[in-house]
Enzyme design. Structure first.
Site, mmCIF file in Angstrom:
data_model
loop_
_atom_site.group_PDB
_atom_site.id
_atom_site.type_symbol
_atom_site.label_atom_id
_atom_site.label_comp_id
_atom_site.label_asym_id
_atom_site.label_seq_id
_atom_site.Cartn_x
_atom_site.Cartn_y
_atom_site.Cartn_z
ATOM 1 N N ARG A 115 0.845 -1.208 0.000
ATOM 2 C CA ARG A 115 0.000 0.000 0.000
ATOM 3 C C ARG A 115 0.874 1.248 0.000
ATOM 4 N NH1 ARG A 115 -4.512 1.579 4.611
ATOM 5 N NH2 ARG A 115 -4.825 3.735 3.990
ATOM 6 N N ASN A 152 -10.459 -4.453 -0.544
ATOM 7 C CA ASN A 152 -10.476 -3.342 -1.501
ATOM 8 C C ASN A 152 -9.624 -3.624 -2.729
ATOM 9 O OD1 ASN A 152 -12.138 -1.227 -0.595
ATOM 10 N ND2 ASN A 152 -10.700 -0.802 1.081
ATOM 11 N N CYS A 168 -18.704 -2.098 2.227
ATOM 12 C CA CYS A 168 -17.896 -0.951 2.605
ATOM 13 C C CYS A 168 -18.528 -0.346 3.855
ATOM 14 C CB CYS A 168 -17.903 0.077 1.483
ATOM 15 S SG CYS A 168 -17.044 1.587 1.918
ATOM 16 N N HIS A 221 -17.004 3.510 -3.091
ATOM 17 C CA HIS A 221 -16.225 4.740 -2.897
ATOM 18 C C HIS A 221 -16.553 5.791 -3.963
ATOM 19 C CE1 HIS A 221 -12.930 2.720 -0.182
ATOM 20 N NE2 HIS A 221 -14.158 2.550 0.257
ATOM 21 N N TYR A 250 -15.220 9.867 -0.446
ATOM 22 C CA TYR A 250 -14.169 9.717 -1.466
ATOM 23 C C TYR A 250 -14.377 10.617 -2.680
ATOM 24 C CZ TYR A 250 -12.131 5.795 1.047
ATOM 25 O OH TYR A 250 -11.508 5.018 2.001
#
Ligand code: NAD
Ligand code: G6P
Ligand code: MN
Length: 437
Positions: free
Chosen positions: A93, A147, A169, A199, A255
């Protein structure tokens, strides 16, 4: 008796999941929980898994938590499989975040270049899991939290040919927890309607007493500086332009800031990236995770600690455990999920995955029709969905040219030499986790 399998069991979110199951034990009588991880996550699995067993031992229920690195052993005869894994763990990440930011473009877990690469790493693994499920637990439901949740869920349906899947989510849960308070109502007084993508969804709110759309009231309340609007902890809370929300008469998800306030969000991300005392969100989360695992080691801790609320995914069990309980007991609860469109959003193809309000029962998700969107939202939605479809296809085929197309389509990537260079660098940086390329 219900058998639950959780893949990525070493996640720091596991106590959240246990709490959700303990709370719902009366309607969801679990017998065994299998937490599955891999060699790299063995230590985390051991620590959080032992803590999970302590939580059950402190409850009135007799549930055994099994820890294993053998996914196939775990999947045998499972009723529900939940997925919460991170291919390459937080180090991957951090590369997704730092490499694009080093070129002045957004690096983020599920948006822009980083989000696309998280999909490329994750989709081959989820398709392997589906292959095992077909053999070992063909009647099980797959409840995906991994995700990018929408793309991963869509890949399961489209390429895994597995329809018993629901993507989740926690962002809609957060909105429904915080917003009613902002207008002095309770959730029971209101009806929520969500539509869009994971998102990337919007929602409207109605007053049950009058039947009126009261979204504007919530929009107004968002601009009260003293109010907590439920924006997840991981998202910098720059306000949306009020004029824009007044026009759309919907609330965008947190988001959307990356798209509607791209300039400010990028500037903020770069500021953190350039400050060695702060670092990217992945770097910050590494710290929080280390603190959490120190707590989990305490042999007296047998409940979910407060500190877990520092993570962006807090309250995720409210979605995950409620989804499972609703399928099991055919409750037909309203839950916001990633599922097949089936006409709920007529602006998108019927067979694509959308994140919408749905009733969840024994046959899965029944998406609630939302209706057409205004061109201002429709334009974004169609661009984002088609970008996702290109990423998913590239993840399955390993087609470089198509991935480049996805990069060019993605609004967070400025098309041109730099965007292509970021893509090439990420392909090298993540080589170990991209067998398809
Ligand atoms: P994490 O880094 O703690 O990873 C969880 C576990 O997955 C680790 O123990 C790791 O070893 C394991 N893992 C990696 N590859 C695996 C594989 N092939 N098979 C089995 N296990 C594997 O991650 P986290 O921060 O707890 O997040 C977990 C996942 O949930 C991530 O994908 C994250 O993006 C996602 N998430 C989703 C939401 C949502 O709203 N849908 C919210 C928060 C987190
Ligand atoms: C959000 C999202 C998740 C995301 C997470 C990040 O609320 O819904 O999809 O993964 O939080 O949180 P983190 O603490 O890992 O930055
Ligand atoms: Mn999410």
């Amino acid at each position: 008796p219900v058998k639950i399998v959780t893949i990525g069991g070493g996640s720091s979110y596991t106590p959240e999941l246990m709490e959700g199951f303990i709370k719902r034990y009366d309607e969801l009588p679990i017998k065994e929980i299998w937490l599955v991880d891999i060699e790299d996550g063995k230590e985390k699995l051991e620590i959080v898994g032992t803590m999970a067993q302590r939580m059950w031992d402190a409850s009135p229920y007799d549930v055994k938590v099994h820890l294993t690195l053998d996914r196939r052993e775990a999947l045998k005869d499972a009723d529900f499989v939940t997925t919460q894994f991170r291919v390459g763990l937080l180090n991957a990440r951090i590369k997704d975040e730092r490499i694009p930011l080093s070129y002045g473009m957004l690096g983020q877990e599920t948006n822009g270049a980083g989000g696309m690469f998280k999909a490329l790493r994750t989709i081959p693994v989820i398709l392997d899991i589906v292959k095992d499920m077909k053999e070992l637990c063909p009647d099980a439901w797959l409840v995906n939290f991994t995700n990018p949740s929408g793309m991963v869920t869509e890949a399961v349906m489209r390429y895994g040919k597995w329809d018993k899947v629901i993507g989740l989510c926690n962002v809609p849960v957060g909105a429904m927890m915080k917003e009613p308070k902002m207008i002095n109502k309770s959730l029971d007084d209101l009806t929520y309607k969500f539509a869009g993508l994971n998102h990337f969804h919007w929602h409207k709110i109605f007053d049950n007493a009058t039947g009126h759309d009261i979204t504007q009231k919530v929009i107004d309340a968002i601009y009260d500086p003293n109010v907590d609007d439920g924006t997840p902890k991981n998202i910098f809370n720059v306000k949306f332009f009020k004029e824009q929300l007044d026009q759309m008469q919907m609330i965008p998800c947190g988001y959307h800031r990356y798209y509607y306030r791209q300039e400010e969000m990028l500037a903020h991300a770069l500021e953190e990236y350039n400050d060695p005392q702060v670092g990217t969100r992945g770097q910050q989360v590494k710290q929080t995770e280390a603190e959490l695992f120190e707590l989990y080691k305490d042999p007296h801790l047998n409940y979910k600690p407060e500190q877990l609320a520092k993570r962006g995914g807090t309250h995720y069990s409210d979605a995950a455990c409620e989804t499972i309980a609703s399928i099991y007991a055919n409750k037909n609860t309203h839950i916001v999920v990633s599922t097949k469109n089936n006409g709920a959003i007529p602006d998108l193809p019927t067979d694509c995955t959308v994140e919408v309000s749905a009733y969840i029962g024994s046959i899965g998700a029944k998406a609630i029709a939302f209706g057409e969107l205004h061109p201002a939202e429709r334009g974004w939605l169609q661009c984002m969905k088609n970008m996702e479809l290109c990423v998913e296809e590239a993840a399955v085929t390993g087609n470089y040219d198509l991935l480049l197309q996805a990069f060019i389509l993605n609004p967070q990537v400025v098309s041109g030499t730099t965007g292509k260079r970021i893509m090439d660098e990420l392909l090298i940086a993540h080589k170990k986790y991209l067998p398809q390329f």
